[in-house]
Design an enzyme around this catalytic site. Structure first.
Site, mmCIF file in Angstrom:
data_model
loop_
_atom_site.group_PDB
_atom_site.id
_atom_site.type_symbol
_atom_site.label_atom_id
_atom_site.label_comp_id
_atom_site.label_asym_id
_atom_site.label_seq_id
_atom_site.Cartn_x
_atom_site.Cartn_y
_atom_site.Cartn_z
ATOM 1 N N GLU A 129 0.814 -1.213 0.000
ATOM 2 C CA GLU A 129 0.000 0.000 0.000
ATOM 3 C C GLU A 129 0.856 1.276 0.000
ATOM 4 O OE1 GLU A 129 -2.438 0.839 3.420
ATOM 5 O OE2 GLU A 129 -3.919 1.869 2.214
ATOM 6 N N GLY A 140 3.458 0.177 10.980
ATOM 7 C CA GLY A 140 2.976 -0.582 12.130
ATOM 8 C C GLY A 140 2.484 -1.947 11.696
ATOM 9 N N ALA A 141 1.420 -1.955 10.900
ATOM 10 C CA ALA A 141 0.841 -3.205 10.413
ATOM 11 C C ALA A 141 0.047 -2.881 9.155
ATOM 12 C CB ALA A 141 -0.062 -3.819 11.475
ATOM 13 N N MET A 142 -0.348 -3.920 8.438
ATOM 14 C CA MET A 142 -1.046 -3.696 7.159
ATOM 15 C C MET A 142 -2.153 -4.721 7.004
ATOM 16 S SD MET A 142 -1.420 -2.131 4.295
ATOM 17 C CE MET A 142 -2.548 -2.636 3.008
ATOM 18 N N GLU A 143 -3.306 -4.243 6.499
ATOM 19 C CA GLU A 143 -4.524 -5.050 6.502
ATOM 20 C C GLU A 143 -4.680 -5.981 5.307
ATOM 21 O OE1 GLU A 143 -4.419 -1.641 6.151
ATOM 22 O OE2 GLU A 143 -5.857 -0.947 4.673
ATOM 23 N N ASN A 144 -3.593 -6.470 4.681
ATOM 24 C CA ASN A 144 -3.737 -7.387 3.545
ATOM 25 C C ASN A 144 -4.864 -8.367 3.843
ATOM 26 O OD1 ASN A 144 -1.097 -6.398 2.580
ATOM 27 N ND2 ASN A 144 -0.361 -7.527 4.348
ATOM 28 N N HIS A 159 -7.472 -2.783 14.761
ATOM 29 C CA HIS A 159 -7.555 -1.846 13.632
ATOM 30 C C HIS A 159 -7.498 -2.612 12.299
ATOM 31 C CE1 HIS A 159 -6.252 2.080 11.618
ATOM 32 N NE2 HIS A 159 -5.881 1.175 10.708
ATOM 33 N N GLU A 160 -6.521 -3.499 12.156
ATOM 34 C CA GLU A 160 -6.358 -4.206 10.875
ATOM 35 C C GLU A 160 -7.524 -5.173 10.627
ATOM 36 O OE1 GLU A 160 -4.332 -2.751 9.199
ATOM 37 O OE2 GLU A 160 -2.968 -1.902 10.686
ATOM 38 N N GLU A 209 -9.145 4.842 6.973
ATOM 39 C CA GLU A 209 -8.296 4.953 8.158
ATOM 40 C C GLU A 209 -9.015 5.543 9.356
ATOM 41 O OE1 GLU A 209 -6.007 3.200 8.370
ATOM 42 O OE2 GLU A 209 -5.520 2.810 6.279
HETATM 43 ZN ZN ZN Z 1 -5.445 1.278 8.694
#
Ligand code: ZN
Length: 778
Positions: free
Chosen positions: A82, A215-219, A250-251, A273
């Site tokens: 992303e 931080g992290a990613m929502e794949n 969140h993810e 977001e």
């Molecule tokens: Zn997000």
């Protein structure tokens, strides 16, 4: 694909294409690397089978796109796309609205595992000894959500309402993945109920990556995360545990809101977001009601949003962008923090149930497709029968927010509003503000949709605007108002106390109140031990100490604030205390150790038991050890840093390594951060922590000017880089304003977006504040 008939174009970057065939016949193609386009000629019709042979060289230098996430001598090959890195791994139409079904087949050395969005459908040995993994087809989805990772993984499994939640870590770390995974699993159950839509995939991975740039990613189906968020345990310091848990929640929110229904174009990224931010508080609060999540919301979302939105370089939540490069700059506090705060305001306006019904209807209508903010407001309006679109438009399309001024006169209260800007100056605009006013314990509502209003009322003892702090504006009282607030301060609620301090701090930055008024309320906080307000004020004092430690008023505030509160909250945990009290201890002890050498030295002897020490005082112990022992501490701490598996513990060591009294040693720490000898996930820590150390400020500034481009390369120009610079540059450059202006002017053509302007504005605000605090006027 785009275009039909004779030619079509795909997004493709950093790929070496050797051949393209269309329906089995070789086609002519041209690669335009500058524009990241692959043009193919001679296409017979709209529906064709296109095969592309290409190679991709994985760079050793970046931690974005397809990259080596290194640990020890090994690495995991992983993706992070992303917004627009998918095109650096496969030619595609790399736009969120162009959804497709992906059927991944990956062949790799045998003995390695491969994880992707969907489960493996077939695993087989191929004649050359390697192993081929075929994955089930994905649902229709956007390119930026495609994920795969190849490496040696340890997995832990959990059931979440019939869905398998699986953590994947490098060997030896699976035990530390259970807590974050359980948050992901619980969140998955909560969201299925909240959205009223079953989780659309068969499994959900949480992949902990040793080197990770955000931080992290929502794949979809395979959340990737930095280890600091995914590898947390009950013994992890509360702030970090909280951050990790929230990040998972969140993810998981995105698995529906973002992945199932996606924004049409990047200028609606805030929709993804701000919604996921808001929901992560709501759901974490359900999972952990004793974590005081709404206090954290004020600290990290509302106040962070108010702070950034008071810059003249801010932007409306909804901002049109044409290119993805411009859109990168929208991944900021406005999209996440202000957006989340406005959603909270809207939920309060339509009611919790109507809000949920509206969201659910929106997700059902646009499943496997794309939508815009307008679609969501319409759904919320329909569910609540309120004019949501009209209210939302006011707050979403206009940058900034108002300051409401309160003046009491005989028998009347005058309210007036004007746009609030940290740098002052005139700006026009009137907001429709639903205001709740508390007078002597009684609440009354006013709708302020003009410049000013006069209310007949007399005040005996108390006047407070926006009790509970749900509005997105600041309040400035007159002298009498602050007198009354000071008297009623101990009786106010946490949100109200935090709100008063937040606003006074912003007014101090803006030069609208004398520093002594702010200092007076800081000393009231010292006498009112309130965990979340204490954390908020600690953050403010740390910034003030970073930019003007020599100012006697700051020194006085530090001495008046920290010792009594450290005494109240204690340096060691009390049995049965709420967890967020531990977080307050972390703030207080590390904040005071940064500001006071004597206290740092006192904490130094705790460092001997670092591994088993209460996690909430590890930072203070590390600072103390570094301050006391200087160069001789460096070697020990660096060794520990390299051998410490836990990112959470490494963060504390970085904080110590940035606290040396000797600037040269801090500079060595900064170099170590980008040396490749330590995890590149960590490269932002030294920048942030060195900013806390006023003695290292100039060394930090020099280092930034020297290493700016190297840092930028590590982050491949992603927004994370600007987040770190946005923190460090305004502080480090506080005495080098002109030089900073020249430095960035030379880079303007390369930087393009709004981030640099924002950084420079904050730098000049800090420089002006510093001059004022040191008595040199404006
Ligand atoms: Zn997000």
């Amino acid at each position: 694909m785009k275009g039909a008939g004779k030619q079509f174009t795909l997004d493709s970057s950093q790929l070496k294409v050797s051949s393209v065939s269309v329906n089995g016949r070789k086609a002519r193609f041209a690669h335009d690397e500058k524009r990241s386009k692959l043009r193919v000629s001679g296409v017979p019709g709209r529906k064709s089978k296109v095969e592309i042979d290409y190679t991709k060289q994985v760079s050793d230098d970046v931690i974005f796109g397809l990259y080596k996430s290194k640990y020890g001598k090994d690495f995991i090959l992983a993706t992070d796309f992303e917004p627009s890195e998918a095109r650096t791994v496969f030619p595609c139409v790399d736009e969120p609205a162009c959804k497709a079904v992906f059927r991944l087949v990956i062949t790799t050395e045998s003995g390695l595992d491969v994880i992707a969005n969907t489960p493996v459908s077939k695993k087989e040995a191929v004649p050359d000894g390697r192993t081929r993994f075929a994955f089930e087809p994905t649902p229709k989805m956007s390119t930026y959500l495609v994920f795969f990772a190849i490496g040696n993984f340890e997995e832990t499994r959990m059931q979440a309402d019939g869905v398998e939640a699986i953590s994947a870590t490098r060997p030896g770390q699976s035990g530390n993945s259970v807590l974050a995974l359980s948050f992901a699993a619980k969140a998955l159950e909560e969201y299925q109920r909240y959205y009223g839509i079953p989780y659309p995939l068969k499994k959900l991975h949480v992949v902990a990556l040793p080197e990770y740039h955000t931080g992290a990613m929502e794949n979809w189906g395979a959340i990737s995360s930095r280890e600091g968020y995914a590898l947390i345990t009950e013994a992890t310091s509360f702030s970090q545990k909280n951050r990790g848990a929230m990040s998972m929640v969140h993810e998981v929110a995105h698995q529906w809101f973002g992945d199932l229904v996606t924004m049409k174009w990047w200028d609606d990224i805030w929709l993804n977001e701000s919604f996921a931010s808001f929901m992560s508080y709501k759901m974490t609060d359900r999972i952990k009601p004793d974590w005081g999540m709404w206090g954290v919301f004020l600290r990290d979302e509302l106040f962070a949003g108010l702070s950034q939105d008071a810059l003249s370089t801010t932007h409306a939540i909804q901002t049109k962008t044409k290119t993805v490069e411009e859109a990168i700059h929208l991944f900021d506090a406005i999209s996440y923090n202000k957006g989340g705060s406005v959603l909270r305001m809207l939920e309060a306006y339509v009611g919790e149930d109507a809000f949920r019904r509206g969201v659910s209807a929106y997700l059902k209508e646009f499943s496997y497709s794309n939508a815009t903010g307008k679609d969501l407001w319409q759904a919320l309006g329909k569910a609540s029968r309120l004019p949501v679109s009209r209210v939302a438009r006011e707050w979403l399309t206009r940058p900034g927010y108002p300051v409401v001024t309160v003046r009491t006169t005989d028998g009347a209260i005058e309210l007036s509003q004007r746009p609030f800007r940290l740098r002052g100056g005139r700006a026009a605009g009137v907001w429709p503000i639903p205001i709740v006013l508390r007078l002597d314990g009684r609440e009354r509502s006013i709708f302020l949709d003009r410049k000013s209003a006069r209310i007949r009322a007399s005040v005996r003892s108390e006047i407070l605007l926006d009790p509970g702090r749900t509005g997105f504006y600041t309040t400035l009282y007159d002298e009498q108002g602050y007198e009354r607030l000071a008297k009623s301060f101990p009786r106010l609620g946490t949100n109200d106390r935090s709100g008063v301090l937040n606003d006074l701090y912003l007014f101090l930055e803006a030069g609208m109140v004398p520093p002594e008024l702010y200092a007076r309320f800081v000393s009231l906080c010292a006498r009112t031990p309130d965990p979340i307000t204490t954390q908020i004020v600690t953050e403010q004092l740390m910034t003030l100490n970073s930019i003007a430690a020599e100012c006697p008023l700051i020194g006085g505030m530090n001495q008046g604030f920290y010792p009594p509160l450290i005494q109240s909250f204690g340096e060691d945990p009390a049995p049965g205390e709420p967890e967020f009290v531990g977080a307050t201890r972390d703030y207080l002890t590390s904040g005071f150790a940064e500001a006071d050498e004597g206290y740092a030295r006192k904490m130094a002897n705790r460092f001997g038991h670092f591994a088993t020490l209460d996690s909430n005082i590890k930072a203070a112990a590390a600072i103390g050890y570094a301050v006391t022992n200087g160069a001789s501490a460096k070697a020990t701490m660096q060794e520990m840093l390299k051998s410490t598996e836990s990112e959470v513990d490494r963060a504390k060591l970085w904080q110590g390594l940035c606290s040396f009294r000797e600037p040269g040693l801090v500079e060595e720490t900064l170099e170590l951060g980008i040396s490749g000898e330590v995890s590149r996930s960590d490269s932002g820590y030294p920048l942030i922590y060195a900013s806390f150390n006023p003695l290292a400020r100039d060394a930090l500034w020099k280092w930034i000017t020297k290493r700016y481009d190297t840092m930028k390369d590590i982050y491949a120009g992603s927004q994370q880089f600007y987040l770190y610079m946005g923190y460090a540059v305004p502080i480090a450059g506080v005495e080098h304003e002109r030089e900073a202006r020249r430095f960035f002017a030379g880079r303007r053509s390369k930087e393009g977006g709004s981030s640099v302007k924002r950084i420079m504005e904050l730098l000049s605000i800090y420089a002006r504040l510093r001059r004022r605090l040191l008595g040199a006027g404006n």
